[in-house]
Write a protein that holds these residues in place. Structure first.
Motif, PDB file in Angstrom:
ATOM      1  N   PHE A  78       0.875  -1.375  -0.037  1.00 46.60           N
ATOM      2  CA  PHE A  78       0.412  -0.138   0.194  1.00 46.60           C
ATOM      3  C   PHE A  78       1.004   1.378   0.100  1.00 46.60           C
ATOM      4  CE2 PHE A  78       0.358  -1.288   4.654  1.00 46.60           C
ATOM      5  CZ  PHE A  78       0.872  -0.182   5.003  1.00 46.60           C
ATOM      6  N   ILE A  79       2.470   1.001  -0.126  1.00 48.24           N
ATOM      7  CA  ILE A  79       2.965   2.201  -0.385  1.00 48.24           C
ATOM      8  C   ILE A  79       3.858   2.560  -1.308  1.00 48.24           C
ATOM      9  CG2 ILE A  79       4.686   3.497   1.021  1.00 48.24           C
ATOM     10  CD1 ILE A  79       2.424   3.182   2.754  1.00 48.24           C
ATOM     11  N   PRO A  80       3.541   2.054  -2.905  1.00 50.83           N
ATOM     12  CA  PRO A  80       4.432   1.968  -4.238  1.00 50.83           C
ATOM     13  C   PRO A  80       4.427   3.889  -3.947  1.00 50.83           C
ATOM     14  CG  PRO A  80       1.901   1.411  -4.780  1.00 50.83           C
ATOM     15  CD  PRO A  80       1.781   1.977  -3.119  1.00 50.83           C
ATOM     16  N   ALA A  81       3.732   4.044  -3.098  1.00 50.84           N
ATOM     17  CA  ALA A  81       3.826   6.171  -3.927  1.00 50.84           C
ATOM     18  C   ALA A  81       5.249   6.894  -3.120  1.00 50.84           C
ATOM     19  CB  ALA A  81       2.775   6.731  -4.043  1.00 50.84           C
ATOM     20  N   LEU A  82       4.834   5.658  -1.918  1.00 47.45           N
ATOM     21  CA  LEU A  82       5.551   6.871  -1.281  1.00 47.45           C
ATOM     22  C   LEU A  82       7.349   5.599  -1.305  1.00 47.45           C
ATOM     23  CD1 LEU A  82       3.241   6.588   2.320  1.00 47.45           C
ATOM     24  CD2 LEU A  82       4.392   8.484  -0.181  1.00 47.45           C
TER      25      LEU A  82
ATOM     26  N   ARG B 220      14.870   3.311   3.466  1.00 47.41           N
ATOM     27  CA  ARG B 220      15.056   2.663   4.629  1.00 47.41           C
ATOM     28  C   ARG B 220      14.205   2.944   5.393  1.00 47.41           C
ATOM     29  NH1 ARG B 220      19.771   5.659   7.625  1.00 47.41           N
ATOM     30  NH2 ARG B 220      17.676   7.243   8.462  1.00 47.41           N
ATOM     31  N   ASP B 221      13.994   4.849   5.793  1.00 49.83           N
ATOM     32  CA  ASP B 221      12.979   5.546   6.636  1.00 49.83           C
ATOM     33  C   ASP B 221      11.898   4.985   6.477  1.00 49.83           C
ATOM     34  OD1 ASP B 221      14.947   6.456   7.415  1.00 49.83           O
ATOM     35  OD2 ASP B 221      14.379   8.740   6.894  1.00 49.83           O
ATOM     36  N   VAL B 222      10.947   4.665   4.746  1.00 46.28           N
ATOM     37  CA  VAL B 222       9.989   4.288   4.591  1.00 46.28           C
ATOM     38  C   VAL B 222       9.532   3.391   5.303  1.00 46.28           C
ATOM     39  CG1 VAL B 222       7.989   3.212   2.605  1.00 46.28           C
ATOM     40  CG2 VAL B 222       9.319   6.059   2.607  1.00 46.28           C
ATOM     41  N   ASP B 223      10.502   1.763   4.689  1.00 49.02           N
ATOM     42  CA  ASP B 223      10.257   0.715   5.872  1.00 49.02           C
ATOM     43  C   ASP B 223      10.523   0.169   6.968  1.00 49.02           C
ATOM     44  OD1 ASP B 223      11.632  -0.300   2.777  1.00 49.02           O
ATOM     45  OD2 ASP B 223      13.189  -0.270   3.326  1.00 49.02           O
ATOM     46  N   MET B 224      11.329   0.979   7.590  1.00 48.80           N
ATOM     47  CA  MET B 224      11.478   1.679   9.188  1.00 48.80           C
ATOM     48  C   MET B 224       9.673   1.139   8.862  1.00 48.80           C
ATOM     49  SD  MET B 224      14.162   0.278   9.930  1.00 48.80           S
ATOM     50  CE  MET B 224      14.373   0.265  11.295  1.00 48.80           C
TER      51      MET B 224
ATOM     52  N   ARG C 154      -2.608   5.518   7.396  1.00 48.17           N
ATOM     53  CA  ARG C 154      -2.291   7.574   7.939  1.00 48.17           C
ATOM     54  C   ARG C 154      -0.771   6.916   8.261  1.00 48.17           C
ATOM     55  NH1 ARG C 154      -7.931   5.721   7.345  1.00 48.17           N
ATOM     56  NH2 ARG C 154      -7.770   5.533  10.227  1.00 48.17           N
ATOM     57  N   PHE C 155      -0.927   5.447   9.860  1.00 51.05           N
ATOM     58  CA  PHE C 155       0.406   5.876  10.509  1.00 51.05           C
ATOM     59  C   PHE C 155       1.656   5.842   9.551  1.00 51.05           C
ATOM     60  CE2 PHE C 155       3.742   2.705  12.510  1.00 51.05           C
ATOM     61  CZ  PHE C 155       3.251   3.250  13.866  1.00 51.05           C
ATOM     62  N   VAL C 156       1.774   5.321   8.222  1.00 58.85           N
ATOM     63  CA  VAL C 156       3.447   5.431   7.582  1.00 58.85           C
ATOM     64  C   VAL C 156       3.561   7.279   7.272  1.00 58.85           C
ATOM     65  CG1 VAL C 156       4.305   4.671   5.408  1.00 58.85           C
ATOM     66  CG2 VAL C 156       3.385   3.149   7.090  1.00 58.85           C
ATOM     67  N   ARG C 157       2.213   7.703   6.911  1.00 57.80           N
ATOM     68  CA  ARG C 157       2.423   8.929   6.933  1.00 57.80           C
ATOM     69  C   ARG C 157       2.677   9.682   7.758  1.00 57.80           C
ATOM     70  NH1 ARG C 157       0.380  11.041   2.197  1.00 57.80           N
ATOM     71  NH2 ARG C 157      -0.173  13.125   2.748  1.00 57.80           N
ATOM     72  N   ARG C 158       2.075   9.216   8.989  1.00 54.71           N
ATOM     73  CA  ARG C 158       2.076  10.538  10.279  1.00 54.71           C
ATOM     74  C   ARG C 158       4.272   9.885  10.818  1.00 54.71           C
ATOM     75  NH1 ARG C 158      -2.911   8.653  11.383  1.00 54.71           N
ATOM     76  NH2 ARG C 158      -1.794   6.637  12.622  1.00 54.71           N
TER      77      ARG C 158
END
Length: 148
Positions: free
Chosen positions: A6-10, A38-42, A104-108
């Protein structure tokens, strides 16, 4: 294994799904692609720890309507015709009820790490976008289309 990505755009500053309009990218001054990834993965890993998958099944019952048969006797011959009749089979698919909450958690999480979300146009074939540590989102003119 993750049921949905769900995070391909990020996933990276310049990785964008196949689209023609503007794309949302993550931006943090002075970062390169590897640090952003790395930050996206974390943040994704943290989201799965905090908000586990909740797989549900959506069932669509389908529809069936029997055909109508009409027979006529003409001069000793019987001629029959079939009219109508529909059979749409039932279907089912699985989905993660918590997918939107994790997104939403990943965005925050990324915002807490200093990232912002910026819309940029997709690059044309002749435009280049080097992976350099930009200081401002205004320096990023366009984003590359993600490989298929």
């Amino acid at each position: 294994m993750r049921a949905v990505f769900f995070i391909p755009a990020l996933a990276g500053l310049f990785l964008v799904s196949c689209q023609t309009g503007p794309a949302t990218i993550i931006f943090k001054p002075g970062t390169l692609g590897a640090e952003r990834q790395r930050d996206v993965d974390m943040c994704e890993i943290a989201s799965f720890k905090e908000i586990p998958q909740n797989i549900a099944t959506q069932i669509n019952p389908g529809y069936s309507s029997p055909p109508t048969v009409q027979c006529n006797n003409v001069g000793g011959f019987v001629a029959c015709n079939t009219f109508g009749g529909v059979n749409i089979p039932a279907s089912a698919y699985n989905y993660d009820v918590n997918q939107g909450l994790r997104f939403r958690f990943v965005r925050r999480c990324l915002q807490a790490k200093g990232y912002s979300f910026v819309e940029k146009p997709i690059c044309t074939a002749d435009q280049k976008t080097p992976d350099i540590p930009y200081k401002s989102p205004d320096e990023v003119k366009c984003v590359r289309r993600a490989p298929n």
